[in-house]
Scaffold this active site. Sequence first.
Site, PDB file in Angstrom:
ATOM      1  N   GLN A 112       0.838  -1.199   0.000  1.00 53.09           N
ATOM      2  CA  GLN A 112       0.000   0.000   0.000  1.00 53.09           C
ATOM      3  C   GLN A 112       0.875   1.252   0.000  1.00 53.09           C
ATOM      4  OE1 GLN A 112      -2.146   1.656   3.548  1.00 53.09           O
ATOM      5  NE2 GLN A 112      -3.962   0.919   2.467  1.00 53.09           N
ATOM      6  N   TYR A 183      -6.435  10.490   4.272  1.00 50.98           N
ATOM      7  CA  TYR A 183      -5.064  10.753   3.837  1.00 50.98           C
ATOM      8  C   TYR A 183      -5.083  11.524   2.517  1.00 50.98           C
ATOM      9  CZ  TYR A 183      -3.971   7.637   7.667  1.00 50.98           C
ATOM     10  OH  TYR A 183      -3.884   7.080   8.918  1.00 50.98           O
ATOM     11  N   ARG A 230      -7.837   2.222  -2.439  1.00 50.17           N
ATOM     12  CA  ARG A 230      -8.670   2.141  -1.237  1.00 50.17           C
ATOM     13  C   ARG A 230      -9.437   3.448  -1.093  1.00 50.17           C
ATOM     14  NH1 ARG A 230      -7.384   0.028   4.996  1.00 50.17           N
ATOM     15  NH2 ARG A 230      -9.059  -1.505   4.880  1.00 50.17           N
ATOM     16  N   CYS A 370      -2.425  -8.300  19.948  1.00 48.15           N
ATOM     17  CA  CYS A 370      -3.822  -8.713  20.016  1.00 48.15           C
ATOM     18  C   CYS A 370      -4.116  -9.175  21.424  1.00 48.15           C
ATOM     19  CB  CYS A 370      -4.101  -9.843  19.027  1.00 48.15           C
ATOM     20  SG  CYS A 370      -5.758 -10.557  19.204  1.00 48.15           S
ATOM     21  N   LYS A 438     -22.607  -5.240  22.875  1.00 51.94           N
ATOM     22  CA  LYS A 438     -21.277  -5.708  23.256  1.00 51.94           C
ATOM     23  C   LYS A 438     -21.203  -7.231  23.296  1.00 51.94           C
ATOM     24  CE  LYS A 438     -18.584  -3.518  25.907  1.00 51.94           C
ATOM     25  NZ  LYS A 438     -17.914  -3.083  27.144  1.00 51.94           N
TER      26      LYS A 438
END
Length: 674
Positions: A112, A183, A230, A370, A438
């Site tokens: 990217q 961006y 993107r 994570c 949730k």
Amino acid sequence: MQPQAKNREQPFPHLFQSGRLRNLALKNRLIMAPMESNLAADDGSVSDLMREYYRARAFGGVGMIIVEYTCVDRPLGLGGNPQLGLDDDALIVSHGELVRAVHAAGSRICVQLFHAGRQTHPKFTNGQQPIAASPIPCPMYRKMPREMTAADMDRVLQKFREAAERAAKAGYDAVEIHGAHGYLPANFLSAASNKRMDEFGGSLENRQRFPLLIAAAVRQGARDLPVIFRLSADEFVAGGTRIDEAMDTARRLEAVGVDAIHVSTGCHERIDRNVDPVWMPEGWRLPLARQIREVVRIPVIGVGVIRHPQVAEQAIAEGSADFIALGRALLADPEWPNKAAAGRTADIRPCTSCNWCVAQIGTGHTPVGCAENPRTGRETQPQPVFVGSHERAVVVGAGPGGIAAALTLDRAGYSVLLMERQAALAPGLLASAAAPKKDKFLWYREYLAHKLRHSSVELELSNATGAEDIAKHSPALVVLATGSRDRVLDGVDGLELPLVKSAYAVLAGNDSVRHGPVVIYGAGEVGCEAAKFAAAKGFEVILATRSSDANALSRSTSLRIYREQFIETIKAYPNIRIELGVTLRSVSPDAVHMERDGQPITWPAGQLLLAVGRVPNDDLSAGLQAAGIPTLVVGDAVDVRRIGDAVHDAYWQIRDMTRRVNPQGAPIESVDFL
């Protein structure tokens, strides 16, 4: 999680059929989405750790990896630090090594190309003023950019073209332009941030002009490689890009040679619409991808809170997307594609959108991680080793940290007994999942229960054990994952009355709210969640806090932008009233008595829920240590933090212990047991 598929045929035929981007064949329809990792070397090259991080996802079976944002113009275009670059020929070597590693692991790889535009900070740009379509600061960084000149544009176009050429030389299979999330290309597309008066501003056609030139420059530099763009289909800001504009932009991108559209949403001031919080539903962006797909003939990549293979399969089958990009789902479980292909859906470690990963890179400025997978972003760290002694290990507390400890010890060869004082497994996850929207935390709880059922761990619930009882098992090791308890509130009369309850106990299902109005004292994360929980049940709720700052609600929420959106979800309830600057003085059978600025206040109350904080619960360690029993204390029993901290604390402490006990032991290379 969904039940495990029982047939031997491919359970997700659309997801695992081959696909094409231009002339590039992909083995399946799964793509790893580009995500900031903080794993690049300081010089912008691919570090050894980054290479292993991507290689693990390639081995997991994904069809193609899109490597994270890679700057075409350092330092002016940097959006963070460290960050990959492709603005120098010297960087081609490390990128080539990454390409070869991913190819050897069975995946294709795309890079990217990125320019931050206004969404950066001088600390990243070496003190240079950011450049943008117009001199309008990014609401997150609040630094004034300068308006780009024609010379600036020519230079940026050259940088994008040259970066694409380097990507081709490095061996990448495709390139992607990051034209989303605010961006530089997106900055020009958006009427909210582009106020130019020349041919690059004003009408949509003018605002599209510079992004289309970027796409053409990359098309030229990439030679015959597929070029992906993107695109934010909706920025969710006033005056920003909308779906109708994005559809027109997609058509024009196709006309200048773009080979696929990667449909995302949001920008920096709406990060909750590109790095979605837990309350955003699974697959919510797919309808936007479908609208883009209806107006182009090139493939469309769908992304955003796609956690289950069933959702991905349906998206392709019904025509919402041609490919599915998985982001945080592959942080949680790199083997997601392989497990889905084999029908092992119950074995997929589910991302809950807790955004512990975002907190690591956003506030901690540390490598990505994570909450559920301790090895994400730490792939080169030594593993636990097999001890194989079959000695007894006792783990006290069956929350995520305790279960992680028990499963790791089990795989290391211990005979493990896991004890939980509550009647339910992982009561803290029940508390996390109690408030509306949730329920993703229940996915993780179900997954942990599944892993325990398929392990050799003995589980005892409703066992409020003491140190003497534990000692009777003659354990070689005890792990205390006993979590936290409510902080004691001193100097308040009436707390023994029946209307007073623990907000945390209510969320965990150990108590209930029966009478209103409900007053909640304490507006941290637990208090705020309890307010939403009670309000959703129809009670009138007063959320009271000693702080006089409305922005201090849920102060422990890790990222400011999420806290702002979280507070908005509270204010959206008409039956929640927020009261600031109050101190609880006493409680009577049907009222609470507060004080604000020295003046007494009384509110009728059917229930008072206390949410004044949690403290570590470490009552057993002293007795165990006195008995000479080796003891590890993990998670909230050490310091009250988040789920990910408990899981990581348990895994890495057990890792260190096994390597001390058996320095020559065989490494436990996979964390699939966890």
